[in-house]
Design an enzyme around this catalytic site. Structure first.
Site, mmCIF file in Angstrom:
data_model
loop_
_atom_site.group_PDB
_atom_site.id
_atom_site.type_symbol
_atom_site.label_atom_id
_atom_site.label_comp_id
_atom_site.label_asym_id
_atom_site.label_seq_id
_atom_site.Cartn_x
_atom_site.Cartn_y
_atom_site.Cartn_z
ATOM 1 N N TRP A 319 5.842 -10.994 -9.517
ATOM 2 C CA TRP A 319 7.184 -10.724 -8.873
ATOM 3 C C TRP A 319 7.776 -9.451 -9.395
ATOM 4 C CZ3 TRP A 319 11.144 -9.675 -12.476
ATOM 5 C CH2 TRP A 319 12.536 -10.294 -11.646
ATOM 6 N N HIS A 320 7.129 -8.918 -10.333
ATOM 7 C CA HIS A 320 7.455 -7.758 -10.951
ATOM 8 C C HIS A 320 7.234 -6.456 -9.975
ATOM 9 C CE1 HIS A 320 8.190 -9.967 -14.768
ATOM 10 N NE2 HIS A 320 9.007 -8.825 -15.194
ATOM 11 N N GLY A 321 6.317 -6.346 -9.237
ATOM 12 C CA GLY A 321 5.981 -5.470 -8.437
ATOM 13 C C GLY A 321 4.803 -5.421 -7.650
#
Length: 468
Positions: A319-321
């Site tokens: 989700w973060h990248g």
């Protein structure tokens, strides 16, 4: 437009507040929606269409589910369609390039990757929209029939760009019936100034130290410099993101909303499990409620619980990248959370608090290396330097210079990472509640003055989580 800019603080915010408070009650949500669209369009004029599409799409999905709630097949089809479209949109804009690049590497192809800029805040407002449709499907909340009310939930500019991720069920009543007060506005203004100070005075300044260490050749970084650097990054990302969250909550209060706290002094934690209960609380809560529990949580035996944890932490990292270092970062923390559930927490129960705290901080700091270095070989090289594996000096003049020139800043960062300052202010306010507490407004005024002075000569410096 970012919160920590003179344009926002002295032009946009006063303008929308004036229009909002001068408007009659029935127009306030409409004014907030229009202001939020202007705010978003200032930086993303094209992708505003995407956000409006997501809003209208899930607004209609909610109405359809509500209308055919007795017909489970239809409701299930609508829910599935909502999940597929929302995740497809998020996946295309955020992970399209990552997927193509990995296909090229695996199969030795040369597929062309179109460089698409990531729509700001898409990870946040997509998750909010998904949670609404799921909650309507589960009967936790009734579908919102007023599209302006629903648009207020999705587009509300205080938390639109980088959270907190709020659930419709938590603010449904506030959207339709809230009361703005002078006391609430004052709380919001103070919270906004605290968040602004975290970002401008603390995060930005300590971030310079990390950039100097990160950009130095690996062979020239001493062991002490490596630790100073990653500690600087740990402080930078905490005060940057928690500062944004405080500003978002403060702005929300100015408009009569009370949204959830997103950080609760995570660096005082004594385990990784506790750390993730205190860090990015809204994201952890979202994954727990909409993924971990539906997968079965811990109800289906130990092995399935560990499988569920693996899935959640894999997706938390992803989700973060769109990069493998974020996946590794997520799985790294998932591994420690799982080990703590199996045996580590019990083992640490008998250990002194200091030992538990040091273990937690070391695991966190190593984790930030995985988070920050997209090139994993560089990240591993940096970790080797941290633990003295190699020919790098233990200490050098550069490290001593970092400590000497940033001693006061580091002391302030340590203190502000604990509840100490907040407790002092609260105790003072309790003692002076029947008298005029002059120092408090003076302190906040000075903080705003110093932030403004700093911003006058500051170039564009967005929040770190804008890229997620």
């Amino acid at each position: 437009m970012v919160f920590s800019s003179l344009l926002f603080i002295f032009v946009f915010l006063p303008a929308i507040l004036c229009v909002y408070y001068l408007s009659p009650r029935f127009l306030k949500n409409f004014i907030l929606v229009i202001g939020s669209l202007v705010f978003y369009a200032w930086g993303e004029p094209v992708y505003i269409v995407l956000m409006i599409f997501i809003s209208v799409f899930d607004y209609l999905n909610g109405l359809i589910i509500n209308k055919y709630q007795e017909k489970k097949i239809i409701c299930r089809a609508v829910l599935t369609g909502s999940l597929v479209i929302n995740l497809a949109v998020l996946g295309f804009f955020k992970y399209y390039g990552f997927l193509i690049n990995n296909i090229n590497s695996l199969f030795n192809l040369q597929l062309v990757v179109t460089d698409l800029p990531l729509p700001i805040g898409i990870s946040f407002y997509t998750f909010q929209s998904i949670s609404y449709v799921v909650d309507v499907y589960l009967g936790k909340v009734k579908a919102q029939k007023n599209i302006i009310h629903y648009a207020t939930f999705v587009t509300m500019f205080p938390q639109l760009i980088a959270g907190p991720i709020i659930k419709y069920i938590d603010i449904a009543k506030q959207i339709e019936n809230r009361k703005e007060t002078i006391a609430l506005f004052g709380e919001g203004a103070m919270l906004f100034i605290i968040g602004l100070s975290k970002k401008v005075l603390l995060a930005n300044n300590i971030g310079i130290v990390w950039q100097n260490v990160k950009l130095a050749p690996m062979g020239e970084i001493s062991v002490l410099s490596a630790w100073i650097g990653i500690i600087a990054f740990a402080f930078q990302i905490y005060f940057d993101f928690s500062g944004y969250s405080d500003m978002a909550r403060g702005l929300a209060k100015m408009f009569g909303f009370d949204i959830m706290q997103n950080f609760n002094y995570p660096y005082i934690s004594k385990s990784i499990t506790e750390f993730w209960r205190r860090w990015h609380i809204s994201l952890g809560s979202w994954f727990r409620e909409y993924l971990y529990f539906p997968l079965g949580g811990n109800r289906a035996g130990r092995l399935k619980q560990y499988r569920n944890l693996f899935i959640v932490w894999f997706l938390t990292g992803f989700w973060h990248g769109a990069s493998w270092n974020f996946v590794i970062w997520g799985l790294y923390f998932g591994l420690f959370v799982t080990m703590e559930k199996i045996f580590l927490l019990k083992w640490f129960e008998e250990k002194p608090v200091f030992i538990r705290h040091m273990y937690t901080l070391i695991v966190i700091l190593v984790g930030w290396v995985f988070f920050e270095f997209e090139n994993m070989l560089q990240g591993l090289s940096f970790i080797k330097i941290m633990f003295g594996f190699g020919a790098n000096a233990f200490i050098d003049q550069t490290a001593l210079y970092y400590l000497y020139t940033n001693a006061l800043l580091l002391a302030a960062l340590v203190v502000c990472s604990t509840p100490l300052t907040n407790n002092i202010v609260q105790k003072y306010q309790e003692k002076t509640k029947n008298a005029v507490a002059y120092p408090i407004p003076v302190i906040y005024t000075l903080l705003l003055f110093f932030c403004t002075a700093y911003l006058v000569n500051l170039s564009y410096n967005p929040f770190l989580y804008f890229r997620f």
